[in-house]
Scaffold this active site. Structure first.
Site, PDB file in Angstrom:
ATOM      1  CD  GLU A   1      52.104  32.727  55.500  1.00  0.00           C
ATOM      2  OE1 GLU A   1      51.961  31.943  56.435  1.00  0.00           O
ATOM      3  OE2 GLU A   1      53.205  32.910  54.935  1.00  0.00           O
TER       4      GLU A   1
ATOM      5  CG  HIS B   1      54.886  34.303  51.804  1.00  0.00           C
ATOM      6  ND1 HIS B   1      54.823  33.233  52.656  1.00  0.00           N
ATOM      7  CD2 HIS B   1      55.823  33.974  50.867  1.00  0.00           C
ATOM      8  CE1 HIS B   1      55.685  32.313  52.259  1.00  0.00           C
ATOM      9  NE2 HIS B   1      56.285  32.746  51.180  1.00  0.00           N
TER      10      HIS B   1
ATOM     11  CG  ASN C   1      57.617  29.242  54.174  1.00  0.00           C
ATOM     12  OD1 ASN C   1      57.135  28.289  53.572  1.00  0.00           O
ATOM     13  ND2 ASN C   1      58.043  30.324  53.571  1.00  0.00           N
TER      14      ASN C   1
ATOM     15  CB  SER D   1      60.160  32.389  52.167  1.00  0.00           C
ATOM     16  OG  SER D   1      60.281  32.395  50.801  1.00  0.00           O
TER      17      SER D   1
HETATM   18  N1  CAA Z   1      52.049  26.548  37.401  1.00  0.00           N
HETATM   19  C1  CAA Z   1      50.745  26.718  37.088  1.00  0.00           C
HETATM   20  N2  CAA Z   1      49.813  25.767  37.270  1.00  0.00           N
HETATM   21  C2  CAA Z   1      50.230  24.578  37.739  1.00  0.00           C
HETATM   22  C3  CAA Z   1      51.558  24.312  38.073  1.00  0.00           C
HETATM   23  C4  CAA Z   1      52.485  25.360  37.881  1.00  0.00           C
HETATM   24  N3  CAA Z   1      53.789  25.197  38.185  1.00  0.00           N
HETATM   25  N4  CAA Z   1      51.660  23.043  38.552  1.00  0.00           N
HETATM   26  C5  CAA Z   1      50.418  22.535  38.515  1.00  0.00           C
HETATM   27  N5  CAA Z   1      49.572  23.450  38.037  1.00  0.00           N
HETATM   28  C6  CAA Z   1      48.137  23.324  37.883  1.00  0.00           C
HETATM   29  C7  CAA Z   1      47.808  22.374  36.787  1.00  0.00           C
HETATM   30  O1  CAA Z   1      47.707  23.053  35.544  1.00  0.00           O
HETATM   31  C8  CAA Z   1      46.473  21.828  37.252  1.00  0.00           C
HETATM   32  O2  CAA Z   1      45.431  22.745  36.970  1.00  0.00           O
HETATM   33  P1  CAA Z   1      44.051  22.262  36.352  1.00  0.00           P
HETATM   34  O3  CAA Z   1      43.473  21.288  37.350  1.00  0.00           O
HETATM   35  O4  CAA Z   1      43.291  23.545  36.232  1.00  0.00           O
HETATM   36  O5  CAA Z   1      44.385  21.641  35.051  1.00  0.00           O
HETATM   37  C9  CAA Z   1      46.581  21.808  38.772  1.00  0.00           C
HETATM   38  O6  CAA Z   1      47.611  22.729  39.084  1.00  0.00           O
HETATM   39  C10 CAA Z   1      46.925  20.434  39.295  1.00  0.00           C
HETATM   40  O7  CAA Z   1      48.118  20.043  38.661  1.00  0.00           O
HETATM   41  P2  CAA Z   1      48.533  18.556  38.302  1.00  0.00           P
HETATM   42  O8  CAA Z   1      47.272  17.763  38.037  1.00  0.00           O
HETATM   43  O9  CAA Z   1      49.592  18.576  37.269  1.00  0.00           O
HETATM   44  O10 CAA Z   1      49.282  18.050  39.552  1.00  0.00           O
HETATM   45  P3  CAA Z   1      48.805  17.716  40.990  1.00  0.00           P
HETATM   46  O11 CAA Z   1      47.372  17.389  41.097  1.00  0.00           O
HETATM   47  O12 CAA Z   1      49.810  16.720  41.415  1.00  0.00           O
HETATM   48  O13 CAA Z   1      49.024  19.070  41.786  1.00  0.00           O
HETATM   49  C11 CAA Z   1      50.296  20.633  42.991  1.00  0.00           C
HETATM   50  C12 CAA Z   1      50.231  19.749  41.752  1.00  0.00           C
HETATM   51  C13 CAA Z   1      49.190  21.680  42.916  1.00  0.00           C
HETATM   52  C14 CAA Z   1      51.649  21.309  42.952  1.00  0.00           C
HETATM   53  C15 CAA Z   1      50.090  19.736  44.280  1.00  0.00           C
HETATM   54  O14 CAA Z   1      50.976  18.658  44.252  1.00  0.00           O
HETATM   55  C16 CAA Z   1      50.305  20.493  45.571  1.00  0.00           C
HETATM   56  O15 CAA Z   1      49.412  21.139  46.080  1.00  0.00           O
HETATM   57  N6  CAA Z   1      51.532  20.374  46.127  1.00  0.00           N
HETATM   58  C17 CAA Z   1      51.931  21.100  47.335  1.00  0.00           C
HETATM   59  C18 CAA Z   1      52.606  22.380  46.919  1.00  0.00           C
HETATM   60  C19 CAA Z   1      53.046  23.204  48.098  1.00  0.00           C
HETATM   61  O16 CAA Z   1      53.145  22.764  49.228  1.00  0.00           O
HETATM   62  N7  CAA Z   1      53.344  24.477  47.833  1.00  0.00           N
HETATM   63  C20 CAA Z   1      53.842  25.390  48.848  1.00  0.00           C
HETATM   64  C21 CAA Z   1      55.324  25.295  48.942  1.00  0.00           C
HETATM   65  S1  CAA Z   1      55.943  26.406  50.163  1.00  0.00           S
HETATM   66  C22 CAA Z   1      56.022  27.890  49.398  1.00  0.00           C
HETATM   67  O17 CAA Z   1      55.833  28.050  48.241  1.00  0.00           O
HETATM   68  C23 CAA Z   1      56.346  29.035  50.279  1.00  0.00           C
HETATM   69  C24 CAA Z   1      57.738  29.416  50.299  1.00  0.00           C
HETATM   70  O18 CAA Z   1      57.973  30.572  50.648  1.00  0.00           O
HETATM   71  C25 CAA Z   1      58.829  28.508  50.066  1.00  0.00           C
END
Ligand code: CAA
Length: 492
Positions: free
Chosen positions: A150, A138, A188, A117
């Protein structure tokens, strides 16, 4: 590339395995022992099982995906893969040792990629005998969902390799952006400054956990509040990224907040340990209990009170704007902080709260040092009456939403100004990596460059945080009357 390896089968690693297997590649997933491999298998079965339950994946497809995956504790199984993606914990010594091992095990033509990250891809590459074949790849959590990859190149990367990895990312259904090796890359670097700052606001009592989360979700339109997102990322991971960012930038906003450190030390690392800022099944909830003053008469101070007057009138309140009557039970002051300066000019400063309408759905209700708690509680009810979600906060520059959003926008401008990334890549990164409804430059356009610049000046005047000072490029864009960054190129 037809066969790939993934090392580390935690939530990220298992997600990456799933992404490759779904795209038709054969995957060898490796972790340290049978127990870790078993946990990785559990993640994969849960994630693909959920997709079947939701009707997003046929049971036969799921079986075919799982069939393409081999999970083992034996690193030797990586001898013939074309690419390895490493997703082990963010500890440089661990990564360097692993890459030395992979360098020995994998065939000479294999590409070695790290999903780090924030750690230096150059340092990782330099520890192998094939530094020109080492890149960053990434992914974002949850890897099966977030569309960004990325692709990180170093000064040592072979010509054409970034393009090959970017093509592979496209084959996986992802959108790649190619960037150089700077701590935090694009997403990030922008995200963690914001998340860490949210921890500071919470630690300093500017607002509460649930209020901040609701403010950013409902008021700024983000998919999750900062503390929910920290729980998803993992507090330990967030802490490590902040450390690395601070080491490189020396920006105090990247120094991990004491609250984050405390939670990590307490073992509350987020969803992976069951509890972080929230317990596993907990979601942000605004409970507004406790005593409230009875309200008949409401005063409104500040510009454009018409809509509020109309709604409060319709709900049966005696609402007045301009000259505030002496008997007003609550005064809503629509003015920038310090609201208390406006309050002390009114007959009953204890009855005055600041009100900031954030987006279309939130009303931030700021208590000054003089506001009576029963008045603030009643004011939050009034915000509900006008059809908004009330968020409680202190009388500080930017309240919650602007205090968190504007520095993030400023950081994005600085990133482009430094020549590290283009406007378009930054927008893509935040939309596809973090699910933001708009990238920072589209958001800047929507809010107005001048409004953002003025908000930053106010934040800087209050907190004296150097990175809150408007980026020189933002000042120049405002001076030039530019409203959209769409037509500009970096560093003009
Ligand atoms: N694994 C697989 N699929 C998942 C999942 C998981 N952990 N969580 C959610 N999903 C899927 C669901 O199955 C659903 O798919 P379908 O529409 O095909 O059924 C879809 O994602 C939407 O899920 P939900 O309806 O349950 O939930 P939501 O609409 O609230 O979305 C979310 C969940 C996609 C996580 C959304 O809240 C989001 O985009 N959040 C932001 C996440 C983010 O910022 N991520 C980056 C973090 S930083 C990082 O990762 C980098 C690092 O190096 C730290």
């Amino acid at each position: 590339m037809e066969t790939v390896g993934v090392v580390g089968l935690g939530i990220m690693g298992a997600g990456i395995v799933e992404v490759f297997a779904r795209a038709g590649l054969r995957v060898v997933g490796v972790d340290v022992d049978e127990a870790a491999v078993g946990r990785g298998r559990g993640h994969l079965e849960l994630s693909t099982g959920r997709a079947v339950d939701r009707g997003r994946l046929a049971a036969e497809e799921r079986a075919a995906i799982l069939d393409r995956i081999t999970l083992t504790p034996d690193r030797g199984a990586l001898a013939d893969v074309d690419l390895v993606v490493e997703a082990v914990p963010e500890v440089m010594e661990l990564k360097r040792a692993l890459f030395a091992d992979l360098d020995r095990i994998c065939k000479p033509s294999a590409v070695l990629a790290t999903n780090t990250s924030s750690l230096s891809v150059t340092t990782i590459a330099a520890g192998t005998s094939r530094p020109s074949q080492v890149v960053g790849m990434h992914f974002f959590n949850p890897a099966p969902v977030m569309k960004l990859v990325e692709v990180v190149t170093t000064v040592l990367t072979a010509d054409g390799l970034a393009a090959r990895i970017a093509d592979l990312a496209v084959r996986l259904g992802k959108t790649p952006i190619t960037v150089g090796d700077r701590a935090g890359f694009v997403a990030n670097r922008l995200l963690l400054g914001y998340l860490n700052h949210a921890c500071r606001l919470l630690g300093e009592g500017v607002s509460g956990r649930d209020d901040i989360d609701v403010a950013m979700r409902e008021g700024a339109g983000l998919p999750m509040g900062p503390f929910q997102l920290l729980d998803l990322i993992g507090l330990d991971t967030a802490y490590e990224i902040c450390e690395v960012l601070f080491h490189e930038t020396k920006d105090r906003r990247h120094a991990p907040s004491p609250l984050l450190r405390e939670l990590v030390a307490a073992g509350r690392r987020g969803r992976k340990t069951g509890e972080g800022f929230y317990a596993r099944t907990e979601t942000p909830t605004l409970l507004d209990e406790g005593p409230k003053v009875a309200v008949t008469s409401v005063g409104i101070v500040g510009p454009h009170p018409e809509h509020l007057l109309e709604r409060l009138d319709a709900a049966g309140f005696k609402a007045t704007a301009g000259d505030i009557p002496d008997d007003a039970d609550v005064v809503l002051a629509i003015c920038p902080p310090p609201v208390v300066e406006a309050a002390v000019r009114l007959p009953h400063p204890d009855r005055v709260v600041g009100l900031h309408l954030a987006g279309d759905r939130v009303g931030e209700v700021a208590s000054t040092v003089l506001t009576a708690p029963e008045v603030a509680a009643a004011a939050r009810d009034l915000v509900r009456v006008v059809g908004r979600v009330p968020v409680a906060c202190a009388d500080r520059a930017g309240f919650v939403v602007d205090a968190l959003l504007l520095p993030y926008l400023n950081d994005a401008v600085r990133m482009v100004e430094s020549g590290y990334a283009s406007f378009a890549d930054v927008d893509t990164a935040m939309k596809l990596g973090c699910g933001y409804p708009q990238g920072p430059f589209k958001m800047l356009e929507r809010l107005g460059l001048e409004t953002v610049r003025d908000g930053l000046r106010a934040l800087y005047a209050e907190y004296r945080e150097p990175s809150f000072a408007p980026a020189p490029l933002l000042e120049r864009l405002v001076a030039a009357g530019v409203r959209s960054t769409g037509d500009l190129t970096p560093n003009r």
